[in-house]
Motif scaffolding. Structure first.
Motif, mmCIF file in Angstrom:
data_model
loop_
_atom_site.group_PDB
_atom_site.id
_atom_site.type_symbol
_atom_site.label_atom_id
_atom_site.label_comp_id
_atom_site.label_asym_id
_atom_site.label_seq_id
_atom_site.Cartn_x
_atom_site.Cartn_y
_atom_site.Cartn_z
ATOM 1 N N VAL A 171 -4.184 10.810 -1.912
ATOM 2 C CA VAL A 171 -4.007 9.478 -2.096
ATOM 3 C C VAL A 171 -4.185 8.619 -0.682
ATOM 4 O O VAL A 171 -4.738 7.414 -0.482
ATOM 5 C CB VAL A 171 -2.676 9.118 -2.669
ATOM 6 C CG1 VAL A 171 -2.578 7.439 -2.733
ATOM 7 C CG2 VAL A 171 -2.595 9.813 -4.120
ATOM 8 N N VAL B 39 -7.716 7.516 -0.060
ATOM 9 C CA VAL B 39 -8.113 6.547 -0.803
ATOM 10 C C VAL B 39 -7.277 5.108 -0.050
ATOM 11 O O VAL B 39 -8.346 4.284 0.212
ATOM 12 C CB VAL B 39 -7.379 6.503 -2.152
ATOM 13 C CG1 VAL B 39 -7.675 5.323 -3.164
ATOM 14 C CG2 VAL B 39 -7.991 7.569 -3.107
ATOM 15 N N VAL B 40 -6.160 5.307 0.224
ATOM 16 C CA VAL B 40 -5.840 4.181 0.846
ATOM 17 C C VAL B 40 -6.438 3.951 2.460
ATOM 18 O O VAL B 40 -6.494 2.860 2.907
ATOM 19 C CB VAL B 40 -4.256 4.454 1.434
ATOM 20 C CG1 VAL B 40 -3.574 3.567 2.308
ATOM 21 C CG2 VAL B 40 -3.466 4.482 0.172
ATOM 22 N N ASP C 111 -9.540 4.061 3.223
ATOM 23 C CA ASP C 111 -10.902 3.847 3.131
ATOM 24 C C ASP C 111 -11.936 4.883 2.966
ATOM 25 O O ASP C 111 -12.936 4.973 3.661
ATOM 26 C CB ASP C 111 -11.427 2.828 4.290
ATOM 27 C CG ASP C 111 -10.861 1.464 4.186
ATOM 28 O OD1 ASP C 111 -10.762 0.755 3.092
ATOM 29 O OD2 ASP C 111 -10.888 0.814 5.400
ATOM 30 N N ARG D 225 -8.554 1.808 -5.371
ATOM 31 C CA ARG D 225 -7.412 1.232 -5.183
ATOM 32 C C ARG D 225 -7.027 -0.026 -6.355
ATOM 33 O O ARG D 225 -5.939 -0.137 -6.851
ATOM 34 C CB ARG D 225 -7.188 0.663 -3.748
ATOM 35 C CG ARG D 225 -7.430 1.506 -2.748
ATOM 36 C CD ARG D 225 -6.799 0.930 -1.446
ATOM 37 N NE ARG D 225 -7.779 -0.060 -0.656
ATOM 38 C CZ ARG D 225 -9.058 0.311 -0.210
ATOM 39 N NH1 ARG D 225 -9.089 1.840 0.178
ATOM 40 N NH2 ARG D 225 -9.784 -0.665 0.360
ATOM 41 N N ASP D 226 -8.318 -0.550 -6.611
ATOM 42 C CA ASP D 226 -8.239 -1.424 -7.714
ATOM 43 C C ASP D 226 -7.803 -0.648 -9.032
ATOM 44 O O ASP D 226 -6.888 -1.294 -9.812
ATOM 45 C CB ASP D 226 -9.302 -2.258 -7.935
ATOM 46 C CG ASP D 226 -9.751 -3.209 -6.869
ATOM 47 O OD1 ASP D 226 -8.922 -3.496 -6.011
ATOM 48 O OD2 ASP D 226 -11.183 -3.401 -6.764
ATOM 49 N N GLU E 230 -3.935 -0.059 -8.947
ATOM 50 C CA GLU E 230 -3.135 -1.300 -9.101
ATOM 51 C C GLU E 230 -2.885 -1.560 -10.546
ATOM 52 O O GLU E 230 -2.095 -2.089 -10.951
ATOM 53 C CB GLU E 230 -4.031 -2.198 -8.291
ATOM 54 C CG GLU E 230 -3.573 -2.095 -6.568
ATOM 55 C CD GLU E 230 -4.116 -3.229 -5.948
ATOM 56 O OE1 GLU E 230 -4.553 -4.216 -6.558
ATOM 57 O OE2 GLU E 230 -4.420 -3.211 -4.579
ATOM 58 N N ALA F 134 0.835 0.656 -6.133
ATOM 59 C CA ALA F 134 -0.239 1.062 -6.838
ATOM 60 C C ALA F 134 -0.095 2.666 -7.074
ATOM 61 O O ALA F 134 0.407 3.326 -6.029
ATOM 62 C CB ALA F 134 -1.527 0.545 -6.335
ATOM 63 N N TYR G 189 1.442 4.490 -3.705
ATOM 64 C CA TYR G 189 1.541 3.827 -2.355
ATOM 65 C C TYR G 189 2.030 2.170 -2.490
ATOM 66 O O TYR G 189 1.993 1.666 -3.443
ATOM 67 C CB TYR G 189 0.250 3.725 -1.470
ATOM 68 C CG TYR G 189 -0.856 2.916 -2.093
ATOM 69 C CD1 TYR G 189 -1.078 1.472 -1.841
ATOM 70 C CD2 TYR G 189 -1.819 3.421 -2.962
ATOM 71 C CE1 TYR G 189 -2.113 0.842 -2.296
ATOM 72 C CE2 TYR G 189 -2.888 2.808 -3.474
ATOM 73 C CZ TYR G 189 -3.067 1.462 -3.144
ATOM 74 O OH TYR G 189 -4.189 0.645 -3.793
ATOM 75 N N ARG H 209 0.798 -3.165 -1.314
ATOM 76 C CA ARG H 209 -0.339 -3.084 -1.726
ATOM 77 C C ARG H 209 -1.246 -3.523 -0.359
ATOM 78 O O ARG H 209 -2.419 -3.215 -0.262
ATOM 79 C CB ARG H 209 -0.709 -4.291 -2.949
ATOM 80 C CG ARG H 209 -0.158 -3.477 -4.095
ATOM 81 C CD ARG H 209 -0.907 -4.287 -5.425
ATOM 82 N NE ARG H 209 -0.440 -3.664 -6.507
ATOM 83 C CZ ARG H 209 -0.586 -4.026 -7.626
ATOM 84 N NH1 ARG H 209 -1.023 -5.367 -7.805
ATOM 85 N NH2 ARG H 209 -0.242 -3.633 -8.815
ATOM 86 N N PRO I 116 -0.697 -1.029 3.248
ATOM 87 C CA PRO I 116 0.120 0.050 2.342
ATOM 88 C C PRO I 116 0.794 0.869 3.945
ATOM 89 O O PRO I 116 0.102 1.151 4.995
ATOM 90 C CB PRO I 116 -0.934 1.084 1.855
ATOM 91 C CG PRO I 116 -1.843 0.258 1.525
ATOM 92 C CD PRO I 116 -2.146 -0.754 2.615
#
Length: 537
Positions: free
Chosen positions: A406, A409-410, A412, A453-454, A457, A476, A498, A501, A504
């Motif tokens: 994760v 993902v956070v 980038d 990430r979208d 969320e 999210a 995380y 939003r 993070p």
């Protein structure tokens, strides 16, 4: 040359031969500290009665201590029939004053430093101590270090205490009560009990972790209050530094023998680095692969037949019917992701799982032996692809690995190996050895990470992760419910995600063994922990 190289070692041996002493530390050892140099073992100081049996008036002292402590004389006689020591009794202020008033030769009330307090933190990671019990162990320790070991010494047995035994091991107490003797071993005439303090044992070193004691305390309190069996990992978003690692059931390092007698061996098991089926948490991998490879977009349509689906059953008995990829992720629809997995093929899923760190059990500074059961190639074996696409079958991951995934993902799409140890610290201050953060590597494209990430969320806003929603800050994440094979009721419940939003700060992964589902059992724990630790900012 030997005298120069090992001068400290031989000086310590000479001092031992020329005196008898009582260490005013229960163990001569470096500290295990959090990122802010706060002790994780909870060390504390308490007054104890120090006695040198060879120079006391034994009958008088035993009789007097029996009255003051309300302890049978026979018990005290046994304790005072050997080497100098401090007595294992907590003292009231009245008892302290009573002993001091007697003024016995060879007896004193002095503060002793104890390694463990009432609430040590991260015990399954820091480990515990125990005595050297075999010639083989003594030989191994002596050969691996130029420090002095004796049969019966207290040494690290598991965790960081064992991994960094050579660095943490002290050669002499920094505070002691000492009486000097001549070459024949006789107490020197006029020798009195001397308290030595303010010394420095230059051979012991401290261990500085990335853990934040405040966050670790929050995590352990929440787990205890909710009587959770499982694991929680907290990571600093971006850096990959581990801020908390907690498992339950746990243990108190000062009471190890009690747990072993009671058959509580599982308490010593580090669940944060152990392997579990991830359930729908693994859909993050499948989604990343589908987006990168163009197999599916957010609006791609799939069909879910619920329990009657001919590919795999969905948790939604009635089925989701026609559902978009975004909604399938948010609602954790199994048939949709099984179909995505078949379109991708095993090798693509294996590749992306590896890119996101699910084949790497490494933790910087924490050399845990890799578990060979983690074998992503098994996804490619016959009949495994469908179950693997929804995180069942041969797929095994650890809570730490999920958290690092994760974090990618956070960040980038940049994956970083998690870090637990920052440095080995000299007793005089400053680093003897540093463990740098991983510079990272691009695992997935930044635009793919943004879409993920979208999706995370959406899962928290409208999907299975609603119970993980954190007011004001926003959060999210993704739920997971992995059946353990015993029954439908036996589920390992996950939530990883995380907050905030925007920019993070923390990534938290919760695993609840024998839970109901990720949404019911793990998501609320995530929310409670996140709400508390965000207040520290």
């Amino acid at each position: 040359m030997i005298q120069i190289r090992d001068g400290g070692k031989y000086a310590a041996m000479a001092l031992e031969q020329g005196s008898i002493y009582v260490s005013l530390e229960d163990v001569c050892r470096g500290k295990i500290l959090d990122r802010n140099l706060v002790s994780l073992t909870g060390g504390q100081e308490a007054e104890r009665i120090v006695v040198f049996p060879s120079i006391i008036e034994k009958e008088e002292v035993i009789r007097g201590l029996s009255e003051i402590l309300d302890v049978p004389r026979t018990v005290l006689a046994g304790l005072l029939n050997g080497a100098p020591c401090y007595l294992p009794y907590q003292l009231s202020q009245a008892q302290v004053e009573a002993v001091k008033e007697r003024g016995w030769k060879g007896v004193a009330v002095l503060p002793v430093n104890f390694r463990y307090g009432d609430r040590p933190l991260a015990a399954q990671v820091t480990g515990h101590l125990g005595k050297i019990t075999s010639r083989e162990e003594l030989s191994t320790l002596s050969s691996e270090s130029n420090k002095v070991y004796h049969y019966g010494d207290v040494v690290g047995k598991i965790g960081l205490e064992s991994m960094y035994e050579s660095e943490l091991k002290g050669e002499r107490p920094e505070r002691s009560a000492r009486v000097y003797r001549d070459a024949g071993g006789n107490i020197l005439n006029g020798s009195v009990l001397t308290v030595e303090e303010g010394g420095r044992d230059g051979r012991r070193q401290d261990l500085v972790l990335t853990i934040d004691a405040r966050i670790q305390q929050v995590v352990e309190d929440v787990m205890d209050n909710k009587a959770i069996k499982g694991a929680v990992v907290v990571m600093e978003a971006g850096t990959g530094d581990l801020l908390a690692m907690a498992g339950r059931p746990a243990f108190h390092p000062a009471r190890v023998e009690d747990y072993l007698r009671e058959g509580g061996g599982e308490r010593f098991f580090d669940r944060c680095t152990a392997l579990y089926q991830p359930g729908s948490i693994f859909k993050i991998v499948v989604a990343a692969a589908a987006l990168e490879e163009g197999v599916a977009g957010t609006d791609s349509l799939f069909t879910c037949g619920g329990t009657k689906d001919n590919l795999i059953h969905c948790w939604n008995d009635a089925g989701h019917g026609s559902i978009t990829f975004s909604r399938a992720f948010a609602e954790s629809c199994n048939p949709a992701f099984a179909r995505v997995g078949l379109s991708l093929g095993a090798q693509k899923i294996i590749g992306y799982a590896g890119k996101l760190g699910l084949d790497n059990q490494s933790v910087t500074g924490y050399p845990v032996t890799p578990d060979p059961r983690q074998d992503l190639s098994l996804i490619g074996e016959p009949y495994n692809l469908v179950n693997s696409s929804v995180g069942q079958g041969p797929v095994l991951v650890s809570p730490v690995q999920v958290t690092a995934m994760v974090n990618a993902v956070v960040s980038d799409g940049v994956y970083r190996v998690p870090r637990l140890v920052k440095e080995v610290r000299k007793s005089s201050g400053g680093a003897a050895e540093e463990f740098a953060s991983d510079a990272g590597r691009q695992a997935i494209r930044p635009d793919t990470a943004a879409v993920l990430r979208d999706l995370l969320e959406l899962a928290t806003d409208e999907g299975a992760g609603k119970e993980a929603s954190v007011p004001f800050y926003g959060s999210a994440g993704k739920t997971g419910s992995a059946q353990t094979g015993n029954s439908k009721q036996s589920v390992n419940a996950w939530f990883t995600g995380y907050a905030p939003r925007v920019n993070p700060r923390y990534i938290v992964t919760v695993l609840v063994e024998d839970g109901a589902s990720g949404s019911e059992s793990a998501a609320p724990v995530f929310r409670e922990i996140m709400e508390q630790i965000l207040r520290f900012d």
